[in-house]
Design a protein around this motif. Structure first.
Motif, PDB file in Angstrom:
ATOM      1  N   ALA A 127       0.797  -1.225   0.000  1.00  0.00           N
ATOM      2  CA  ALA A 127       0.000   0.000   0.000  1.00  0.00           C
ATOM      3  C   ALA A 127       0.829   1.274   0.000  1.00  0.00           C
ATOM      4  O   ALA A 127       0.544   2.193  -0.768  1.00  0.00           O
ATOM      5  N   ASP A 128       1.859   1.356   0.830  1.00  0.00           N
ATOM      6  CA  ASP A 128       2.619   2.610   0.907  1.00  0.00           C
ATOM      7  C   ASP A 128       3.304   2.928  -0.413  1.00  0.00           C
ATOM      8  O   ASP A 128       3.313   4.078  -0.869  1.00  0.00           O
ATOM      9  N   LYS A 129       3.858   1.931  -1.077  1.00  0.00           N
ATOM     10  CA  LYS A 129       4.541   2.163  -2.353  1.00  0.00           C
ATOM     11  C   LYS A 129       3.547   2.470  -3.475  1.00  0.00           C
ATOM     12  O   LYS A 129       3.809   3.304  -4.340  1.00  0.00           O
ATOM     13  N   VAL A 130       2.392   1.808  -3.452  1.00  0.00           N
ATOM     14  CA  VAL A 130       1.370   2.066  -4.467  1.00  0.00           C
ATOM     15  C   VAL A 130       0.844   3.490  -4.327  1.00  0.00           C
ATOM     16  O   VAL A 130       0.745   4.229  -5.308  1.00  0.00           O
ATOM     17  N   LEU A 131       0.518   3.904  -3.106  1.00  0.00           N
ATOM     18  CA  LEU A 131       0.003   5.261  -2.900  1.00  0.00           C
ATOM     19  C   LEU A 131       1.049   6.316  -3.256  1.00  0.00           C
ATOM     20  O   LEU A 131       0.715   7.365  -3.804  1.00  0.00           O
ATOM     21  N   GLU A 132       2.302   6.026  -2.973  1.00  0.00           N
ATOM     22  CA  GLU A 132       3.365   6.960  -3.333  1.00  0.00           C
ATOM     23  C   GLU A 132       3.420   7.152  -4.849  1.00  0.00           C
ATOM     24  O   GLU A 132       3.548   8.272  -5.344  1.00  0.00           O
ATOM     25  N   ARG A 133       3.299   6.051  -5.594  1.00  0.00           N
ATOM     26  CA  ARG A 133       3.364   6.132  -7.059  1.00  0.00           C
ATOM     27  C   ARG A 133       2.112   6.784  -7.645  1.00  0.00           C
ATOM     28  O   ARG A 133       2.159   7.368  -8.719  1.00  0.00           O
ATOM     29  N   LEU A 134       0.996   6.688  -6.936  1.00  0.00           N
ATOM     30  CA  LEU A 134      -0.242   7.304  -7.424  1.00  0.00           C
ATOM     31  C   LEU A 134      -0.375   8.760  -6.968  1.00  0.00           C
ATOM     32  O   LEU A 134      -1.388   9.401  -7.243  1.00  0.00           O
ATOM     33  N   SER A 135       0.648   9.285  -6.310  1.00  0.00           N
ATOM     34  CA  SER A 135       0.570  10.663  -5.809  1.00  0.00           C
ATOM     35  C   SER A 135       0.471  11.686  -6.948  1.00  0.00           C
ATOM     36  O   SER A 135       0.066  12.819  -6.722  1.00  0.00           O
ATOM     37  N   ALA A 136       0.810  11.304  -8.159  1.00  0.00           N
ATOM     38  CA  ALA A 136       0.655  12.207  -9.309  1.00  0.00           C
ATOM     39  C   ALA A 136      -0.815  12.546  -9.550  1.00  0.00           C
ATOM     40  O   ALA A 136      -1.128  13.536 -10.203  1.00  0.00           O
ATOM     41  N   PHE A 137      -1.709  11.743  -8.998  1.00  0.00           N
ATOM     42  CA  PHE A 137      -3.141  11.958  -9.180  1.00  0.00           C
ATOM     43  C   PHE A 137      -3.771  12.583  -7.931  1.00  0.00           C
ATOM     44  O   PHE A 137      -4.988  12.555  -7.774  1.00  0.00           O
ATOM     45  N   ARG A 138      -2.945  13.167  -7.087  1.00  0.00           N
ATOM     46  CA  ARG A 138      -3.410  13.795  -5.844  1.00  0.00           C
ATOM     47  C   ARG A 138      -4.471  14.847  -6.161  1.00  0.00           C
ATOM     48  O   ARG A 138      -4.322  15.647  -7.059  1.00  0.00           O
ATOM     49  N   ALA A 139      -5.557  14.809  -5.407  1.00  0.00           N
ATOM     50  CA  ALA A 139      -6.660  15.769  -5.482  1.00  0.00           C
ATOM     51  C   ALA A 139      -7.365  15.772  -6.839  1.00  0.00           C
ATOM     52  O   ALA A 139      -7.997  16.745  -7.206  1.00  0.00           O
ATOM     53  N   LYS A 140      -7.279  14.678  -7.579  1.00  0.00           N
ATOM     54  CA  LYS A 140      -7.939  14.618  -8.892  1.00  0.00           C
ATOM     55  C   LYS A 140      -9.151  13.699  -8.911  1.00  0.00           C
ATOM     56  O   LYS A 140      -9.878  13.673  -9.883  1.00  0.00           O
ATOM     57  N   GLY A 141      -9.352  12.902  -7.860  1.00  0.00           N
ATOM     58  CA  GLY A 141     -10.417  11.914  -7.883  1.00  0.00           C
ATOM     59  C   GLY A 141     -11.334  12.009  -6.687  1.00  0.00           C
ATOM     60  O   GLY A 141     -11.173  12.859  -5.811  1.00  0.00           O
ATOM     61  N   ARG A 142     -12.312  11.118  -6.680  1.00  0.00           N
ATOM     62  CA  ARG A 142     -13.275  11.025  -5.591  1.00  0.00           C
ATOM     63  C   ARG A 142     -13.511   9.538  -5.336  1.00  0.00           C
ATOM     64  O   ARG A 142     -13.900   8.804  -6.245  1.00  0.00           O
ATOM     65  N   VAL A 143     -13.244   9.085  -4.123  1.00  0.00           N
ATOM     66  CA  VAL A 143     -13.446   7.683  -3.781  1.00  0.00           C
ATOM     67  C   VAL A 143     -14.947   7.434  -3.685  1.00  0.00           C
ATOM     68  O   VAL A 143     -15.642   8.055  -2.884  1.00  0.00           O
ATOM     69  N   VAL A 144     -15.443   6.531  -4.517  1.00  0.00           N
ATOM     70  CA  VAL A 144     -16.867   6.231  -4.564  1.00  0.00           C
ATOM     71  C   VAL A 144     -17.202   5.082  -3.620  1.00  0.00           C
ATOM     72  O   VAL A 144     -18.165   5.137  -2.872  1.00  0.00           O
ATOM     73  N   GLN A 145     -16.374   4.041  -3.653  1.00  0.00           N
ATOM     74  CA  GLN A 145     -16.636   2.868  -2.827  1.00  0.00           C
ATOM     75  C   GLN A 145     -15.357   2.075  -2.652  1.00  0.00           C
ATOM     76  O   GLN A 145     -14.535   1.997  -3.560  1.00  0.00           O
ATOM     77  N   THR A 146     -15.188   1.494  -1.464  1.00  0.00           N
ATOM     78  CA  THR A 146     -14.092   0.563  -1.232  1.00  0.00           C
ATOM     79  C   THR A 146     -14.547  -0.503  -0.250  1.00  0.00           C
ATOM     80  O   THR A 146     -15.530  -0.327   0.461  1.00  0.00           O
ATOM     81  N   SER A 147     -13.802  -1.579  -0.228  1.00  0.00           N
ATOM     82  CA  SER A 147     -13.999  -2.591   0.805  1.00  0.00           C
ATOM     83  C   SER A 147     -12.754  -2.636   1.696  1.00  0.00           C
ATOM     84  O   SER A 147     -12.515  -3.616   2.386  1.00  0.00           O
ATOM     85  N   LEU A 148     -11.974  -1.555   1.664  1.00  0.00           N
ATOM     86  CA  LEU A 148     -10.775  -1.445   2.490  1.00  0.00           C
ATOM     87  C   LEU A 148     -11.153  -1.193   3.946  1.00  0.00           C
ATOM     88  O   LEU A 148     -12.293  -0.825   4.245  1.00  0.00           O
ATOM     89  N   ALA A 154      -9.523   5.969   4.555  1.00  0.00           N
ATOM     90  CA  ALA A 154      -9.277   7.370   4.917  1.00  0.00           C
ATOM     91  C   ALA A 154      -7.960   7.865   4.320  1.00  0.00           C
ATOM     92  O   ALA A 154      -7.880   9.000   3.831  1.00  0.00           O
ATOM     93  N   HIS A 155      -6.944   7.020   4.322  1.00  0.00           N
ATOM     94  CA  HIS A 155      -5.653   7.393   3.738  1.00  0.00           C
ATOM     95  C   HIS A 155      -5.796   7.603   2.223  1.00  0.00           C
ATOM     96  O   HIS A 155      -5.245   8.569   1.675  1.00  0.00           O
ATOM     97  N   LEU A 156      -6.540   6.716   1.565  1.00  0.00           N
ATOM     98  CA  LEU A 156      -6.768   6.837   0.127  1.00  0.00           C
ATOM     99  C   LEU A 156      -7.553   8.106  -0.194  1.00  0.00           C
ATOM    100  O   LEU A 156      -7.197   8.855  -1.104  1.00  0.00           O
ATOM    101  N   ARG A 157      -8.598   8.368   0.580  1.00  0.00           N
ATOM    102  CA  ARG A 157      -9.385   9.590   0.372  1.00  0.00           C
ATOM    103  C   ARG A 157      -8.524  10.831   0.574  1.00  0.00           C
ATOM    104  O   ARG A 157      -8.613  11.788  -0.192  1.00  0.00           O
ATOM    105  N   GLY A 158      -7.704  10.827   1.601  1.00  0.00           N
ATOM    106  CA  GLY A 158      -6.840  11.969   1.875  1.00  0.00           C
ATOM    107  C   GLY A 158      -5.868  12.247   0.741  1.00  0.00           C
ATOM    108  O   GLY A 158      -5.504  13.400   0.500  1.00  0.00           O
ATOM    109  N   MET A 159      -5.460  11.198   0.052  1.00  0.00           N
ATOM    110  CA  MET A 159      -4.510  11.369  -1.036  1.00  0.00           C
ATOM    111  C   MET A 159      -5.199  11.770  -2.335  1.00  0.00           C
ATOM    112  O   MET A 159      -4.715  12.637  -3.056  1.00  0.00           O
ATOM    113  N   LEU A 160      -6.346  11.176  -2.658  1.00  0.00           N
ATOM    114  CA  LEU A 160      -6.979  11.402  -3.954  1.00  0.00           C
ATOM    115  C   LEU A 160      -7.947  12.572  -4.006  1.00  0.00           C
ATOM    116  O   LEU A 160      -8.076  13.221  -5.031  1.00  0.00           O
ATOM    117  N   GLU A 161      -8.650  12.822  -2.916  1.00  0.00           N
ATOM    118  CA  GLU A 161      -9.705  13.823  -2.968  1.00  0.00           C
ATOM    119  C   GLU A 161      -9.175  15.211  -2.642  1.00  0.00           C
ATOM    120  O   GLU A 161      -8.276  15.362  -1.821  1.00  0.00           O
TER     121      GLU A 161
END
Length: 178
Positions: A127-148, A154-161
Motif C-alpha cells: 500500500a505505501d509504495k502504491v500510494l506513493e506512485r499514485l501521488s501524481a493523481f493527488r486531489a484529482k479523484g473522488r473515492v466512490v466505494q471501497t472494501s478497504l 481514509a488514507h486513500l481519500r486523503g490522497m486522492l480527494e
C-alpha cells in the motif's frame, strides 16, 4: 480475499492514466489485480465499460483454433474454425470474471456526464509504495466505494480527494473568491 476500490474522475483521460500506472505497478509486483475496468459516461449519458481483457475476442480466437483443429480431423477445417469461433465468442460473452458488469453499469450511471471511474479488484498490494506512485493523481479523484479498512480508506481519500474548504467558496479561475 480481494478488495474493491472505485474512484471517480471528472474526465476520461485521468482514468486511463491511472489504469496505465496500475498496470506498471503490477509489472513491478507492487500490486496484484484480479480485474481493472474503466467506466465512462458519455455526454449523451451512455455508459461504456473498458475491460482490461476482452473475453469475447479471446473466446473467438481460442474457439477458432480448436474448431479448426477438430475440423482437420473431419476434413473440414474452415467449417470447424467458423463454428469454433462462434462458440468461443458466445462462451466468452457468457463468462464474467472479476467485477460484476451490472454493478459497473450502476457506477457509470452515477457518474457526471463526461466523467469516468476506475474500478479495481485488488488481491494484494504494498500500500505505501502504491500510494506513493499514485501521488501524481493527488486531489484529482473522488473515492466512490471501497472494501478497504476504515484507516486505509481514509488514507486513500486523503490522497486522492481535494481538500475541503470548510464551507468557503472554491477559488475562481481568476484566483479570487467569488
Amino acid at each position: 480475499m480481494s478488495d474493491l476500490i472505485v474512484v471517480a474522475f471528472p474526465d476520461e483521460a485521468t482514468a486511463f492514466e491511472v489504469r496505465a500506472e496500475l498496470v506498471r505497478l503490477q509489472r513491478e509486483y507492487l500490486i496484484e489485480m484480479e480485474d481493472v475496468v474503466i467506466v465512462t459516461r458519455q455526454d449523451s449519458g451512455e455508459v461504456q465499460l473498458h475491460q482490461a481483457v476482452n473475453l469475447v475476442a479471446g473466446g473467438a480466437v481460442s474457439g477458432g483454433f480448436w474448431g479448426a483443429l477438430v475440423g482437420l480431423l473431419f476434413l473440414s477445417p474452415l467449417v470447424g474454425a467458423a463454428v469454433g469461433a462462434g462458440a468461443g465468442a458466445l462462451a466468452g460473452r457468457a463468462t464474467d470474471i472479476g467485477i460484476d458488469d451490472d454493478f459497473l453499469r450502476d457506477v457509470g450511471r452515477s457518474l457526471d456526464k463526461g466523467g469516468s471511474a476506475v474500478c479495481v479488484l485488488v488481491r494484494k498490494m504494498t500500500a505505501d509504495k502504491v500510494l506513493e506512485r499514485l501521488s501524481a493523481f493527488r486531489a484529482k479523484g473522488r473515492v466512490v466505494q471501497t472494501s478497504l479498512s476504515k484507516e486505509a480508506e481514509a488514507h486513500l481519500r486523503g490522497m486522492l480527494e481535494p481538500v475541503a474548504t470548510l464551507g468557503l467558496p472554491s477559488d475562481q479561475l481568476g484566483g479570487g473568491r467569488g
